[in-house]
Design a protein around this motif. Structure first.
Motif, PDB file in Angstrom:
ATOM      1  N   GLU A  59       0.849  -1.189   0.000  1.00  0.00           N
ATOM      2  CA  GLU A  59       0.000   0.000   0.000  1.00  0.00           C
ATOM      3  C   GLU A  59       0.884   1.238   0.000  1.00  0.00           C
ATOM      4  O   GLU A  59       1.806   1.352   0.807  1.00  0.00           O
ATOM      5  CB  GLU A  59      -0.926   0.031   1.219  1.00  0.00           C
ATOM      6  N   ASN A 118      -4.547   5.005  -2.058  1.00  0.00           N
ATOM      7  CA  ASN A 118      -5.758   5.556  -1.437  1.00  0.00           C
ATOM      8  C   ASN A 118      -6.289   6.732  -2.243  1.00  0.00           C
ATOM      9  O   ASN A 118      -5.524   7.594  -2.661  1.00  0.00           O
ATOM     10  CB  ASN A 118      -5.435   6.063  -0.020  1.00  0.00           C
ATOM     11  N   GLU A 150      -7.921   2.158  -3.420  1.00  0.00           N
ATOM     12  CA  GLU A 150      -8.615   2.010  -2.141  1.00  0.00           C
ATOM     13  C   GLU A 150      -9.637   3.121  -1.974  1.00  0.00           C
ATOM     14  O   GLU A 150      -9.294   4.296  -2.013  1.00  0.00           O
ATOM     15  CB  GLU A 150      -7.614   2.027  -0.974  1.00  0.00           C
ATOM     16  N   ASP A 179     -11.532   0.202   1.807  1.00  0.00           N
ATOM     17  CA  ASP A 179     -10.668   0.477   2.948  1.00  0.00           C
ATOM     18  C   ASP A 179     -11.494   0.724   4.209  1.00  0.00           C
ATOM     19  O   ASP A 179     -12.654   1.122   4.119  1.00  0.00           O
ATOM     20  CB  ASP A 179      -9.839   1.725   2.624  1.00  0.00           C
ATOM     21  N   LYS A 200     -10.973  -4.457   3.290  1.00  0.00           N
ATOM     22  CA  LYS A 200      -9.916  -4.255   4.272  1.00  0.00           C
ATOM     23  C   LYS A 200     -10.570  -3.994   5.615  1.00  0.00           C
ATOM     24  O   LYS A 200     -11.199  -2.949   5.812  1.00  0.00           O
ATOM     25  CB  LYS A 200      -9.031  -3.064   3.880  1.00  0.00           C
ATOM     26  N   GLU A 236      -6.273  -5.003   8.603  1.00  0.00           N
ATOM     27  CA  GLU A 236      -5.331  -3.891   8.793  1.00  0.00           C
ATOM     28  C   GLU A 236      -4.890  -3.831  10.248  1.00  0.00           C
ATOM     29  O   GLU A 236      -5.629  -4.214  11.151  1.00  0.00           O
ATOM     30  CB  GLU A 236      -6.022  -2.551   8.518  1.00  0.00           C
TER      31      GLU A 236
END
Ligand code: C2E
Ligand code: MG
Ligand code: MG
Ligand code: MG
Length: 286
Positions: A59, A118, A150, A179, A200, A236
């Motif tokens: 990421e 992201n 994400e 996310d 996630k 996460e």
């Protein structure tokens, strides 16, 4: 004193308020210069398959190294970038940098894993997001299947428009992951409407997973639901062996967290994960 705070309600002013505003204005000015002065950089946090402990992706996480203040975390300056409209430029920069870096890792080291980037809410709703991502992929030479985007539940409020954008991204070959799953307010029905490949699980559910019965139930349920909907699931913020064991026993696919690795600079990624491959390929070609 009371003042309207956007459309959501009221905020009470405290004596700290002026200080806050000053700090924000100061940060805003500095952030404008940060892009020109190359103070932004991207760190990469490995994502690991629980089953075979291989790195299955990274990421991209934005960092700002301020010349005097040092490292400013994204949670502090991304909201400012959103409010001031700078997020468009910064977001495009992150995407380009992450794609460029992954393309380079692939061509130099044969490291074929996706990079996930992201998106901010504003970025997601900007005009021509899909066109600009397509442009960045062409410019950097990264194949679309090695880019993962994400998004968060709060971006999906306009369901029709959101599903259109996600469909266009998916048609390009880009993967979509949701996310911070479980922290938003949107309806679960988007999971069947939108082309999402991965959930996630937010760090807040993982934190007390070894002690808290409710968190255990929630996490086990998210994993089962994701699999029933044919999605992958990654946890996460995994910091301990005990958390990993729980996730493993409940069939979670992947983990991301300090237990395996913090976000790393590009050069740390290379020395930790890529030198051996480089050496191997040198040996093979000599
Ligand atoms: P996120 O996308 O949920 O990223 C994961 C965050 O959790 C990262 O924080 C990461 O450093 C942190 N983290 C990972 N493993 C652990 C762990 O085991 N324990 C703990 N305590 N933390 C862990 P970071 O880098 O500070 O980023 C915070 C948030 O800022 C991100 O949350 C994301 O929402 C946002 N962000 C970061 N980079 C970008 C970007 O390029 N664009 C946009 N729009 N947002 C970004
Ligand atoms: Mg993220
Ligand atoms: Mg997250
Ligand atoms: Mg988060």
């Amino acid at each position: 004193e009371v003042k309207r705070n956007g459309k959501n309600g009221f905020q009470f002013y405290s004596s700290q308020f002026d200080e806050h505003v000053m700090e924000k204005i100061e940060l805003e000015g500095a952030l404008r210069k940060a892009v020109e002065r190359n103070e932004l950089l991207v760190h990469y946090q490995p994502q690991i398959s629980i089953q075979n402990e291989q790195v299955i992706g990274v990421e991209a996480l934005l960092r700002w190294i301020h010349p005097e203040k040092g490292l400013i975390p994204p949670g502090t300056f991304i909201p400012i970038a959103e409010e001031t409209g700078m997020i468009g430029e910064i977001g495009a920069w992150v995407l380009r940098e992450a794609c460029r870096q992954m393309q380079q890792w692939q061509s130099r080291y044969g490291w074929n894993v996706p990079v996930s980037v992201n998106l901010s809410t504003q970025q997601f709703h900007q005009e021509n997001l899909v066109g600009s991502i397509k442009g960045i992929l062409e410019e950097t030479g990264l194949k679309p299947e090695y880019l993962e985007i994400e998004i968060t539940e709060s971006m999906m409020m306009d369901a029709i428009r959101s599903s259109q954008i996600l469909r266009e991204l998916t048609e390009l070959g880009i993967r979509i992951s949701m996310d911070d799953f479980g922290t938003g307010y949107s309806s679960l029905s988007y999971l069947k409407m939108f082309p999402i490949q991965k959930l996630k699980i937010d760090r807040s559910f993982i934190k007390d997973i070894t002690r808290n019965e409710d968190d255990r139930a929630i996490v086990a349920t998210i994993i089962a639901m994701a699999h029933n909907l044919k999605m992958d699931v990654i946890a996460e913020g995994v910091e301990t062996k005990e958390q990993l064991d729980f996730l493993m026993n409940n069939g979670c696919d992947d983990i991301q967290g300090y237990y395996f690795s913090k976000p790393l600079s590009s050069s740390d990624v290379e020395s930790k994960y890529l030198t051996i491959m480089d050496e191997l390929s040198k040996e093979a070609s000599s």
